[in-house]
Scaffold this active site. Sequence first.
Site, mmCIF file in Angstrom:
data_model
loop_
_atom_site.group_PDB
_atom_site.id
_atom_site.type_symbol
_atom_site.label_atom_id
_atom_site.label_comp_id
_atom_site.label_asym_id
_atom_site.label_seq_id
_atom_site.Cartn_x
_atom_site.Cartn_y
_atom_site.Cartn_z
ATOM 1 N N ASP A 1 -7.602 6.953 -8.342
ATOM 2 C CA ASP A 1 -7.802 5.377 -8.660
ATOM 3 C C ASP A 1 -7.625 5.428 -10.228
ATOM 4 O O ASP A 1 -7.808 6.448 -11.120
ATOM 5 C CB ASP A 1 -9.385 5.035 -8.684
ATOM 6 C CG ASP A 1 -9.658 3.547 -8.666
ATOM 7 O OD1 ASP A 1 -10.240 3.103 -7.347
ATOM 8 O OD2 ASP A 1 -9.439 2.971 -9.293
ATOM 9 N N GLY B 1 -11.110 -1.022 -10.033
ATOM 10 C CA GLY B 1 -11.985 -0.147 -9.853
ATOM 11 C C GLY B 1 -12.965 0.442 -10.950
ATOM 12 O O GLY B 1 -12.639 -0.123 -11.911
ATOM 13 N N LEU C 1 -6.214 2.416 -0.071
ATOM 14 C CA LEU C 1 -6.613 1.071 -0.280
ATOM 15 C C LEU C 1 -6.210 0.507 -1.792
ATOM 16 O O LEU C 1 -6.592 -0.530 -2.070
ATOM 17 C CB LEU C 1 -8.112 1.336 -0.359
ATOM 18 C CG LEU C 1 -8.971 1.859 0.968
ATOM 19 C CD1 LEU C 1 -10.293 1.824 0.772
ATOM 20 C CD2 LEU C 1 -8.428 1.002 2.005
ATOM 21 N N TYR D 1 0.687 -12.174 -3.191
ATOM 22 C CA TYR D 1 -0.298 -11.338 -2.708
ATOM 23 C C TYR D 1 0.126 -11.010 -1.274
ATOM 24 O O TYR D 1 0.389 -10.134 -0.832
ATOM 25 C CB TYR D 1 -1.702 -11.324 -2.810
ATOM 26 C CG TYR D 1 -2.627 -10.713 -2.460
ATOM 27 C CD1 TYR D 1 -2.582 -9.365 -2.753
ATOM 28 C CD2 TYR D 1 -3.684 -11.181 -1.734
ATOM 29 C CE1 TYR D 1 -3.462 -8.446 -2.301
ATOM 30 C CE2 TYR D 1 -4.748 -10.242 -1.043
ATOM 31 C CZ TYR D 1 -4.677 -9.033 -1.265
ATOM 32 O OH TYR D 1 -5.388 -8.026 -0.904
ATOM 33 N N LYS E 1 1.689 -7.775 0.530
ATOM 34 C CA LYS E 1 0.981 -6.976 1.640
ATOM 35 C C LYS E 1 1.864 -6.875 2.885
ATOM 36 O O LYS E 1 1.501 -6.074 3.518
ATOM 37 C CB LYS E 1 -0.604 -7.598 1.758
ATOM 38 C CG LYS E 1 -1.455 -6.924 0.768
ATOM 39 C CD LYS E 1 -1.633 -5.752 0.916
ATOM 40 C CE LYS E 1 -2.471 -5.083 -0.176
ATOM 41 N NZ LYS E 1 -2.348 -3.329 0.191
#
Length: 322
Positions: A31, A36, A76, A149, A153
């Site tokens: 990460d 995060g 993720l 976005y 994706k």
Amino acid sequence: MRVLITGGAGFIGSHLADAYLGRGDEVTIIDDLSTGSIHNIEHIKKHPRFHYTIDSVQNYPIVTELVDGCDVVFHLAAAVGVKLIVESPVRTIETNVRGTEVVLAAANKKKKKVLIASTSEVYGLSDQVPFREDGNLVMGATTKGRWSYACSKAIDEFLALAYWREKKLPTIVVRLFNTVGPRQTGQYGMVIPTLVKQALAGRPLTVYGDGKQTRCFGYVGDIVDALVKLMDREEAVGQVFNIGSNEEVSIATLAERIRELTGSSSEIVFVPYSEAYEEGFEDMPRRVPDISKISALVGFRPKTSLDGILREVIAYHAGVAV
Ligand code: UDP
């Protein structure tokens, strides 16, 4: 099992790490702490079966090394949050597209199974509610930053499915619908933590547009449970799955419920989209998943009700142990 989670210090990633550690597995995360937070993994940082690397998922040599040391990969890591996307479209596109390219190329070397997290945003302006995995994706204009976005994706999905078809890399695509719970930050636009924090602080609750737009909010624990089960199923490979709750609520009703459950006397204010995001911003009026595919394969059922979720999120933000 040795599990690699990209974006493992994020909201969903950190809950997924907890679930695998709880099962007795070995967990490695990568990460860059952009969206995060180290706080999300504070409680497991010293766990003997937990390892973390603070770096970008676009760093191919590092990602390759981490993938080599694992059996399966959950990808993720992504730029998420409508607010962030509208404000930083270059970062969104680059993180989402390049990151996935790197992870898939690294996984392909030794054919490690990869689950790619996509999003309900890909359904875009489709009005075929509830959304089915084989339904059309309806993108808005490229001049509207929000859709970058969804498009980034969708490219991730195409790439993951292409790796399976063309190179026999086992990949699974999941479209996560609005997922909520403790550790989610409202910093990037997510509505529940934003409204809960406003209510607790006695500030006005900001409902965008007329508040009639609907969403279904899934509890992170239920979603993570489905991800773990899916990774174990061979039949999931090469497939796309919706994951989320199908309990539909309007944002205005949600704001009222949050006000009631917090006992707040904050007023609810309606903010035009142009002020909240940007001129010409387009929202999705309804977003409801058809979850029959994942239910049939792994028996998925959203167990936690909206009130149950709200109580937990309120307790989290109020600093009270649940
Ligand atoms: N929203 C709102 N007030 C806020 C933040 C969001 O009314 O402070 C609305 C937003 O416009 C959308 C819904 O709540 O219609 C869900 O927004 P979120 O950013 O959580 O996720 P999205 O479904 O847009 O990806």
